[in-house]
Design a protein around this motif. Structure first.
Motif, PDB file in Angstrom:
ATOM      1  N   UNK A   1      -6.142   4.798  -0.224  1.00 57.19           N
ATOM      2  CA  UNK A   1      -5.679   3.547  -0.809  1.00 57.19           C
ATOM      3  C   UNK A   1      -4.167   3.595  -0.920  1.00 57.19           C
ATOM      4  N   UNK A   2      -3.530   2.436  -0.718  1.00 59.01           N
ATOM      5  CA  UNK A   2      -2.085   2.345  -0.883  1.00 59.01           C
ATOM      6  C   UNK A   2      -1.742   1.035  -1.570  1.00 59.01           C
ATOM      7  N   UNK A   3      -0.526   0.922  -2.043  1.00 64.45           N
ATOM      8  CA  UNK A   3      -0.067  -0.310  -2.673  1.00 64.45           C
ATOM      9  C   UNK A   3       0.349  -1.309  -1.605  1.00 64.45           C
ATOM     10  N   UNK A   4       0.312  -2.600  -1.945  1.00 69.57           N
ATOM     11  CA  UNK A   4       0.642  -3.655  -0.991  1.00 69.57           C
ATOM     12  C   UNK A   4       2.060  -3.500  -0.443  1.00 69.57           C
ATOM     13  N   UNK A   5       2.991  -3.013  -1.271  1.00 67.19           N
ATOM     14  CA  UNK A   5       4.384  -2.845  -0.830  1.00 67.19           C
ATOM     15  C   UNK A   5       4.510  -1.813   0.281  1.00 67.19           C
ATOM     16  N   UNK A   6       3.586  -0.859   0.332  1.00 69.84           N
ATOM     17  CA  UNK A   6       3.638   0.218   1.334  1.00 69.84           C
ATOM     18  C   UNK A   6       2.692  -0.010   2.507  1.00 69.84           C
ATOM     19  N   UNK A   7       2.020  -1.160   2.536  1.00 65.05           N
ATOM     20  CA  UNK A   7       0.944  -1.409   3.494  1.00 65.05           C
ATOM     21  C   UNK A   7       1.391  -1.220   4.946  1.00 65.05           C
ATOM     22  N   UNK A   8       2.466  -1.873   5.352  1.00 64.83           N
ATOM     23  CA  UNK A   8       2.926  -1.787   6.743  1.00 64.83           C
ATOM     24  C   UNK A   8       3.393  -0.375   7.077  1.00 64.83           C
ATOM     25  N   UNK A   9       4.127   0.253   6.177  1.00 66.73           N
ATOM     26  CA  UNK A   9       4.615   1.619   6.429  1.00 66.73           C
ATOM     27  C   UNK A   9       3.459   2.590   6.595  1.00 66.73           C
TER      28      UNK A   9
END
Length: 201
Positions: A33-41
Motif C-alpha cells: 500500500x502507498x499514499x496517493x501522493x506517491x502513487x506514480x513514483x
C-alpha cells in the motif's frame, strides 16, 4: 511463507523505502500500500526497477470500503472510503504483487492516471470511474464505459440503491427510448426459509 515471497518482500522494501506505507503477506501473495501522493513514483519504480520488473498491469479496480468492518475502512480507521487496487505481473521474473492506494477525498475521490505508466490502464480507469466515481487526473478520455452516457450515479457504490434511480423503456407512442423514475416496488430479495424442526427422522 516461501523463500521467493520473502525475497520479493525484501526487494519491495528496499526499492520503495519510505514510499511504502504497508506490506502484507498472506495466502501466498504480497499486497503493498502507498499514499496517493506517491502513487506514480511507486508504480514507475515497480515497473522499472531491475529486481521488480512489473511490466504488466493485469487488473485495476475500484473498491468502496464504506461498510468494511463497521465503517472503519481498510486503511486502519483513517476514514478513507475509496481505493484503487492494482494486480501487477512480472513476466520476466515470474512474480506478482497487489498494490492498493486510497483516494483521500470521499466527496471527490481522485488519483493520478496510470495511462503513461501502463497504457492498458485506460479502460480499467474508465471502469473505476463509471462504477465507483473515482476520478483519474490527466486521463486522456475519462468517460463512462459500461453504463449509458446519461446514467446518473455510480452503481457499485455501497449507497447506490439496488433498484437504481431511473429505468429505461421503449415508448411506442414516441417511437424512442425514454427514461422515467423507477416503478419497481422495494422488496426483500432474501428468500424466506421455513423449517419444521420436528420432521427430522
Amino acid at each position: 511463507m516461501s523463500t521467493k515471497l520473502e525475497l520479493l518482500a525484501a526487494q519491495l522494501k528496499l526499492a520503495l523505502g519510505a514510499h511504502l506505507s504497508k506490506i502484507d503477506m498472506a495466502l501466498g501473495e504480497i499486497c503493498i500500500e502507498c499514499k496517493a501522493d506517491n502513487f506514480i513514483a511507486v508504480c514507475t519504480k515497480l515497473r522499472d526497477h531491475a529486481e521488480l520488473k512489473f511490466e504488466q498491469l493485469i487488473d485495476l479496480c475500484g473498491v468502496d470500503y464504506s461498510d468494511y468492518k463497521d465503517g472503519a475502512g481498510f486503511d486502519g480507521g483513517q476514514g478513507a472510503r475509496y481505493a484503487v487496487v492494482l494486480q501487477l505481473l512480472s513476466v520476466s521474473l515470474n512474480q506478482r504483487v497487489r498494490l492498493r492506494v486510497f483516494a483521500q477525498d470521499e466527496d471527490f475521490p481522485m488519483l493520478p492516471t496510470l495511462v503513461d505508466t501502463w497504457p492498458v490502464a485506460n479502460w480499467y480507469e474508465r471502469e473505476a470511474f463509471d462504477l465507483f466515481g473515482i476520478m483519474f487526473e490527466n486521463h486522456p478520455d475519462l468517460r463512462r464505459i459500461l453504463t449509458d452516457y446519461g446514467f446518473v450515479g455510480h452503481p457499485f457504490r455501497k449507497d447506490f440503491p439496488m433498484i437504481g434511480n431511473v429505468e429505461m423503456r421503449y415508448d411506442p407512442e414516441q417511437q424512442r427510448v425514454i427514461y422515467q423514475p423507477v416503478s419497481i416496488d422495494m422488496r426483500n430479495n432474501v428468500p424466506r426459509v421455513i423449517r419444521d424442526e420436528g420432521t427430522h427422522g
